[in-house]
Motif scaffolding. Structure first.
Motif, short mmCIF file in Angstrom:
data_model
loop_
_atom_site.label_atom_id
_atom_site.label_comp_id
_atom_site.label_asym_id
_atom_site.label_seq_id
_atom_site.Cartn_x
_atom_site.Cartn_y
_atom_site.Cartn_z
N LEU A 1 -35.68 15.20 6.01
CA LEU A 1 -36.55 14.89 4.87
C LEU A 1 -38.02 15.14 5.20
CD1 LEU A 1 -34.80 11.68 3.57
CD2 LEU A 1 -34.93 13.88 2.41
N HIS B 1 -28.00 12.85 0.41
CA HIS B 1 -27.08 11.75 0.13
C HIS B 1 -26.09 11.74 1.28
CE1 HIS B 1 -23.84 9.97 -2.81
NE2 HIS B 1 -24.01 9.24 -1.74
N GLN C 1 -30.11 20.41 -1.84
CA GLN C 1 -29.38 19.14 -1.88
C GLN C 1 -28.35 19.15 -0.78
OE1 GLN C 1 -27.65 17.65 -5.42
NE2 GLN C 1 -29.46 18.02 -6.65
N GLU D 1 -37.10 5.00 -0.10
CA GLU D 1 -37.23 6.48 -0.14
C GLU D 1 -36.25 7.04 -1.19
OE1 GLU D 1 -38.48 10.23 1.14
OE2 GLU D 1 -38.64 8.79 2.78
N GLN D 2 -36.82 7.66 -2.23
CA GLN D 2 -36.00 8.16 -3.34
C GLN D 2 -35.14 9.36 -2.99
OE1 GLN D 2 -37.63 8.98 -7.14
NE2 GLN D 2 -36.43 7.20 -7.75
N ARG D 3 -35.62 10.15 -2.03
CA ARG D 3 -34.89 11.37 -1.70
C ARG D 3 -33.72 11.11 -0.74
NH1 ARG D 3 -37.72 15.37 1.04
NH2 ARG D 3 -39.40 14.00 1.69
N LEU D 4 -33.61 9.86 -0.27
CA LEU D 4 -32.56 9.54 0.70
C LEU D 4 -31.65 8.42 0.21
CD1 LEU D 4 -31.24 9.79 3.51
CD2 LEU D 4 -32.95 8.17 4.35
N GLN D 5 -30.35 8.69 0.28
CA GLN D 5 -29.37 7.66 -0.03
C GLN D 5 -28.34 7.70 1.11
OE1 GLN D 5 -27.47 8.52 -3.78
NE2 GLN D 5 -26.10 6.77 -3.56
N SER E 1 -38.85 19.12 -0.34
CA SER E 1 -38.17 19.03 -1.63
C SER E 1 -36.69 18.65 -1.49
CB SER E 1 -38.28 20.38 -2.36
OG SER E 1 -37.52 21.33 -1.66
N LYS F 1 -33.20 16.73 -1.07
CA LYS F 1 -32.58 15.44 -1.38
C LYS F 1 -31.35 15.27 -0.50
CE LYS F 1 -33.81 15.09 -6.24
NZ LYS F 1 -33.23 15.44 -7.55
#
Ligand code: AVI
Length: 325
Positions: free
Chosen positions: A129, A138, A110, A1-5, A134, A136
């Protein structure tokens, strides 16, 4: 998942870290005995805290939520597009109100939640998410101290560090000074700090909030011993301790203890520690300070965090302060 780090700054197995638990050893060999409040928050503790927030006696969360619902739009207008950095994010329930306010103004979303409990951090990040297409995220599994040295500016013009829920009240005045210094170090000039604080009010309102009829706060307090058993190979018998919380009016603070019901000895094998308890002896597990809005504003100002705007509920029970470095 790109939106989650998700980043783990606390090692998954603390026993591999030589200094792990030194705060526990120190607290339990002191007179009177103390334990750091952050050990409340393993996954079960975070879950119990969520239950506390819903209790009829625990006015704190409900009151702050109302203030946020009323003024989040104003906060978003003042700060403009901002990355939201939250210390002790837990379930992120109140944060949704702030995210909604940014979304309404068409600002990018964000979010950098920070919590010591990996379970609740991951669950709430995934729910957020799903609900904000939209957004993001982290997320940092970390203590405040650790996290505040790690957060760096993003592509958004500003950041707002949010420390709501009156968690500041769980720090003693010395810890508070250190904490404010960590905040000012983490922020750049012009960035924001949002602080939620429980205000001074009569004992008959404060005390029941920490002595609820259903015993959830007692379970939350006792769970700290289970957490230590698990993390440091301990043998605390939670049936042999009881919850004790009272409002110290002179200090304007709740003091929460665990009281030993008998003479007993406890071992924490991973810390190579044996602790003896006399009957009735207590461990201070938490203070929860109740603030005076004027005094805290002066303190923030003295620390370089300029209060721009403050809001309270109609009863003046809780305060929300937006500050700028
Ligand atoms: C997280 N913190 C602000 C809570 C408080 O009210 O001090 C923790 C808590 N302890 C007992 N009940 C709630």
């Amino acid at each position: 998942e790109q939106r989650l780090q998700i980043e783990h700054l606390i090692p998954t197995n603390p026993l591999f870290v030589p200094t792990a638990g030194s705060d526990v050893s120190k607290g339990l060999t002191q007179t009177p005995k103390t334990l750091p409040a952050r050990y409340f928050y393993d996954d079960r503790g975070s879950d119990l805290f969520e239950q506390i927030c819903e209790l009829p006696e625990y006015y704190v969360t409900r009151t702050e939520t109302k203030i946020l619902q009323q003024y989040a739009g104003e906060i978003a207008r003042i700060t403009g597009p901002c990355e939201l950095v939250e210390l002790g994010s837990g379930s992120s329930t109140k944060t949704r109100i702030i995210l909604d306010a940014y979304a309404q103004l068409g600002h990018p979303l964000q979010y950098l939640p920070i919590d010591v409990s990996a379970g609740i951090l991951e669950t709430s990040a995934r729910q957020l998410l799903a609900d904000y297409p939209s957004l993001k995220v982290h997320a940092l599994v970390a203590t405040y101290e650790l996290a505040l040295t790690q957060v760096s500016p993003t592509e958004l013009p500003n950041r707002m560090i949010s420390f709501i829920g009156s968690t500041l009240g769980n720090l003693n005045p010395q810890e508070c000074d250190v904490f404010f210094a960590q905040i000012t170090n983490a922020l750049q000039v012009g960035e924001y700090f949002l602080l939620g604080i429980d205000l001074q009010k009569p004992k008959h309102i404060v005390e029941p909030a920490y002595n609820d009829a259903q015993g959830v706060t007692a379970a939350f307090n006792l769970n700290m011993l289970e957490h230590l058993n698990h993390q440091f190979e301990g043998n605390f018998d939670t049936t042999q301790f009881e919850h004790w919380a009272f409002y110290n009016e002179a200090e304007s603070q709740i003091e929460m203890h665990l009281r030993s019901l008998r003479s007993q000895s406890v071992e924490l094998r991973a810390l190579n520690l044996n602790v003896d308890f006399a009957p009735g002896e207590t461990i201070l597990t938490e203070i929860s300070r109740k603030f005076n809005l004027q005094i805290i504003q002066e303190q923030l100002t003295a620390n370089g965090l300029v209060p721009l705007q403050g809001w309270t509920d109609a009863d003046g029970w809780f305060g929300l302060l937006l500050c700028q470095l």
